[in-house]
Design a protein around this motif. Structure first.
Motif, PDB file in Angstrom:
ATOM      1  N   ARG A  45      38.473 -35.434  -5.732  1.00 30.77           N
ATOM      2  CA  ARG A  45      38.386 -34.083  -6.272  1.00 30.77           C
ATOM      3  C   ARG A  45      39.106 -33.098  -5.349  1.00 30.77           C
ATOM      4  O   ARG A  45      39.005 -33.202  -4.126  1.00 30.77           O
ATOM      5  CB  ARG A  45      36.929 -33.654  -6.443  1.00 30.77           C
ATOM      6  CG  ARG A  45      36.164 -34.443  -7.497  1.00 30.77           C
ATOM      7  CD  ARG A  45      34.886 -33.726  -7.881  1.00 30.77           C
ATOM      8  NE  ARG A  45      33.963 -33.623  -6.754  1.00 30.77           N
ATOM      9  CZ  ARG A  45      32.894 -32.827  -6.736  1.00 30.77           C
ATOM     10  NH1 ARG A  45      32.637 -32.025  -7.761  1.00 30.77           N
ATOM     11  NH2 ARG A  45      32.087 -32.805  -5.684  1.00 30.77           N
ATOM     12  N   GLY A  58      37.997 -21.575 -14.521  1.00 30.75           N
ATOM     13  CA  GLY A  58      38.557 -22.865 -14.891  1.00 30.75           C
ATOM     14  C   GLY A  58      38.499 -23.864 -13.750  1.00 30.75           C
ATOM     15  O   GLY A  58      38.369 -25.075 -13.986  1.00 30.75           O
ATOM     16  N   LEU A  59      38.586 -23.379 -12.517  1.00 33.15           N
ATOM     17  CA  LEU A  59      38.485 -24.278 -11.376  1.00 33.15           C
ATOM     18  C   LEU A  59      37.110 -24.921 -11.309  1.00 33.15           C
ATOM     19  O   LEU A  59      36.977 -26.107 -11.007  1.00 33.15           O
ATOM     20  CB  LEU A  59      38.777 -23.515 -10.080  1.00 33.15           C
ATOM     21  CG  LEU A  59      40.249 -23.153  -9.834  1.00 33.15           C
ATOM     22  CD1 LEU A  59      40.361 -22.199  -8.662  1.00 33.15           C
ATOM     23  CD2 LEU A  59      41.065 -24.410  -9.586  1.00 33.15           C
ATOM     24  N   SER A 108      36.865 -27.655 -13.701  1.00 33.22           N
ATOM     25  CA  SER A 108      37.799 -28.769 -13.497  1.00 33.22           C
ATOM     26  C   SER A 108      37.210 -29.882 -12.635  1.00 33.22           C
ATOM     27  O   SER A 108      37.821 -30.946 -12.503  1.00 33.22           O
ATOM     28  CB  SER A 108      39.076 -28.263 -12.834  1.00 33.22           C
ATOM     29  OG  SER A 108      38.842 -27.954 -11.458  1.00 33.22           O
ATOM     30  N   HIS A 141      49.523 -27.980 -10.469  1.00 35.68           N
ATOM     31  CA  HIS A 141      48.288 -28.443 -11.108  1.00 35.68           C
ATOM     32  C   HIS A 141      47.227 -27.350 -11.102  1.00 35.68           C
ATOM     33  O   HIS A 141      46.579 -27.093 -12.135  1.00 35.68           O
ATOM     34  CB  HIS A 141      47.782 -29.687 -10.382  1.00 35.68           C
ATOM     35  CG  HIS A 141      46.478 -30.216 -10.902  1.00 35.68           C
ATOM     36  ND1 HIS A 141      46.318 -30.682 -12.197  1.00 35.68           N
ATOM     37  CD2 HIS A 141      45.266 -30.341 -10.296  1.00 35.68           C
ATOM     38  CE1 HIS A 141      45.069 -31.059 -12.380  1.00 35.68           C
ATOM     39  NE2 HIS A 141      44.400 -30.877 -11.244  1.00 35.68           N
ATOM     40  N   VAL A 142      47.045 -26.691  -9.959  1.00 38.89           N
ATOM     41  CA  VAL A 142      46.044 -25.614  -9.884  1.00 38.89           C
ATOM     42  C   VAL A 142      46.442 -24.466 -10.791  1.00 38.89           C
ATOM     43  O   VAL A 142      45.585 -23.879 -11.478  1.00 38.89           O
ATOM     44  CB  VAL A 142      45.873 -25.143  -8.425  1.00 38.89           C
ATOM     45  CG1 VAL A 142      44.964 -23.927  -8.361  1.00 38.89           C
ATOM     46  CG2 VAL A 142      45.301 -26.269  -7.568  1.00 38.89           C
ATOM     47  N   ARG A 145      48.044 -24.655 -13.606  1.00 36.84           N
ATOM     48  CA  ARG A 145      47.711 -25.056 -14.978  1.00 36.84           C
ATOM     49  C   ARG A 145      46.219 -24.863 -15.243  1.00 36.84           C
ATOM     50  O   ARG A 145      45.838 -24.404 -16.336  1.00 36.84           O
ATOM     51  CB  ARG A 145      48.111 -26.510 -15.214  1.00 36.84           C
ATOM     52  CG  ARG A 145      49.613 -26.731 -15.390  1.00 36.84           C
ATOM     53  CD  ARG A 145      49.912 -28.109 -15.971  1.00 36.84           C
ATOM     54  NE  ARG A 145      49.508 -29.181 -15.064  1.00 36.84           N
ATOM     55  CZ  ARG A 145      50.296 -29.713 -14.142  1.00 36.84           C
ATOM     56  NH1 ARG A 145      51.537 -29.261 -13.978  1.00 36.84           N
ATOM     57  NH2 ARG A 145      49.858 -30.691 -13.363  1.00 36.84           N
ATOM     58  N   ILE A 146      45.392 -25.189 -14.265  1.00 33.32           N
ATOM     59  CA  ILE A 146      43.962 -24.986 -14.444  1.00 33.32           C
ATOM     60  C   ILE A 146      43.645 -23.506 -14.591  1.00 33.32           C
ATOM     61  O   ILE A 146      42.856 -23.098 -15.455  1.00 33.32           O
ATOM     62  CB  ILE A 146      43.178 -25.582 -13.248  1.00 33.32           C
ATOM     63  CG1 ILE A 146      43.342 -27.093 -13.212  1.00 33.32           C
ATOM     64  CG2 ILE A 146      41.696 -25.207 -13.329  1.00 33.32           C
ATOM     65  CD1 ILE A 146      42.765 -27.744 -11.961  1.00 33.32           C
ATOM     66  N   GLY A 168      41.869 -21.507 -17.822  1.00 38.58           N
ATOM     67  CA  GLY A 168      40.470 -21.163 -17.527  1.00 38.58           C
ATOM     68  C   GLY A 168      39.812 -20.350 -18.623  1.00 38.58           C
ATOM     69  O   GLY A 168      40.466 -19.704 -19.427  1.00 38.58           O
TER      70      GLY A 168
END
Length: 276
Positions: free
Chosen positions: A165, A186-187, A190, A268-269, A271-272, A276
């Motif tokens: 993770r 969103g984080l 995730s 990647h972060v 995109r999250i 969100g």
């Protein structure tokens, strides 16, 4: 900027000595020794300033401009006193960007997780940065195009371990707009391991050493981010705003933004955050 006169970044050892001197004279004598009269609120109870912040910034302003004649200082406390000082980031003179005590609440609490941040920029580009944690003695230095080091050791954390993770430090959602809160939430959804940020400078250092995988912040004051972003990128990482552009020290960024130990992790972060 094309055609701009060249200038030499001062010797890193001299800048490091200036940081240590400011900490020795103004910060560490007050560590765990603050009285109520030494602490004041700025915008609210979570935005503190102490005599150590003010004293260290004044000390650094004198020593850093002496190292580079013609340079100016944009510091957290000077901008609080006069917001127009921030406009120097768009000017022609080399700019020292200073956060004298990054993590003032931590410092006030008597905990060691605070640092002093200095970055040297010109025409909106950060050329060098120094992150000094006086309570632990750690000094991280980044020079554009020449890498990043912590206490002389090269920093190159590489990608996160596959399948683990993500470990992310982030702004507290209570201090964001509705849209930013949605992005940061969103984080949490995730599955990332999240922690609040006590000192942005030390969070960036953790990314550059591999102790964190990324950060996600919703504020853009240059003194909090300029030093750490260069440190992360020179260690092999990257930073992106929600628009997909890198963070700009002069402002106008699409927030929140992220910095991560690799470009793939930053994407990647982001995109999250977008989802969100």
């Amino acid at each position: 900027m094309a055609g701009a006169p060249a200038f030499r970044v001062p010797d890193s050892a001299a800048v490091e000595a200036a940081l240590r001197s400011a900490a020795e004279a103004e910060i560490m004598p007050r560590y765990r020794q603050l009285s109520a009269a030494d602490i004041a609120e700025k915008s609210g109870p979570h935005d503190l300033v102490t005599v150590a912040d003010r004293g260290a910034e004044a000390h650094l302003a004198r020593s850093l401009t002496a190292l580079l004649p013609g340079s100016v200082v944009v510091g957290e406390e000077s901008v609080h006193a006069d917001p127009s000082v921030y406009e120097a980031l768009d000017g022609d003179a080399p700019v020292w960007i200073v956060d004298p005590v990054d993590g003032t609440r931590v410092f006030v609490a008597g905990e060691p997780g605070f640092c002093t941040l200095v970055a040297l920029a010109r025409y909106g580009e950060v050329l060098a940065s120094w992150t000094y944690a006086p309570a632990t003695g750690r000094m991280a230095v980044a020079l554009r195009g020449r890498g990043a080091r912590l206490d002389g050791e090269v920093l190159r954390p590489g990608p996160p371990e596959p399948g683990r993770r993500l470990r992310v430090a982030m702004s507290h959602p209570d201090h964001t707009s509705k849209e930013q809160k949605r992005a940061l939430s969103g984080l949490a959804g995730s599955g990332a391991e999240l922690r609040g940020s006590g000192s942005a400078g030390l969070d960036y250092l953790a990314v550059a050493t591999g102790g964190l995988d990324a950060v996600a912040y919703n504020w853009e004051y240059a003194w909090d981010h300029a030093a750490g972003l260069l440190l992360v990128t020179e260690a092999g990482g990257a930073h992106l705003t929600l628009s997909g552009a890198p963070y700009r020290i002069t402002g106008g960024n699409a927030l929140p933004f992220t910095a991560a130990r690799t470009e793939a992790t930053a994407r990647h972060v982001r995109r999250i955050l977008l989802g969100g």
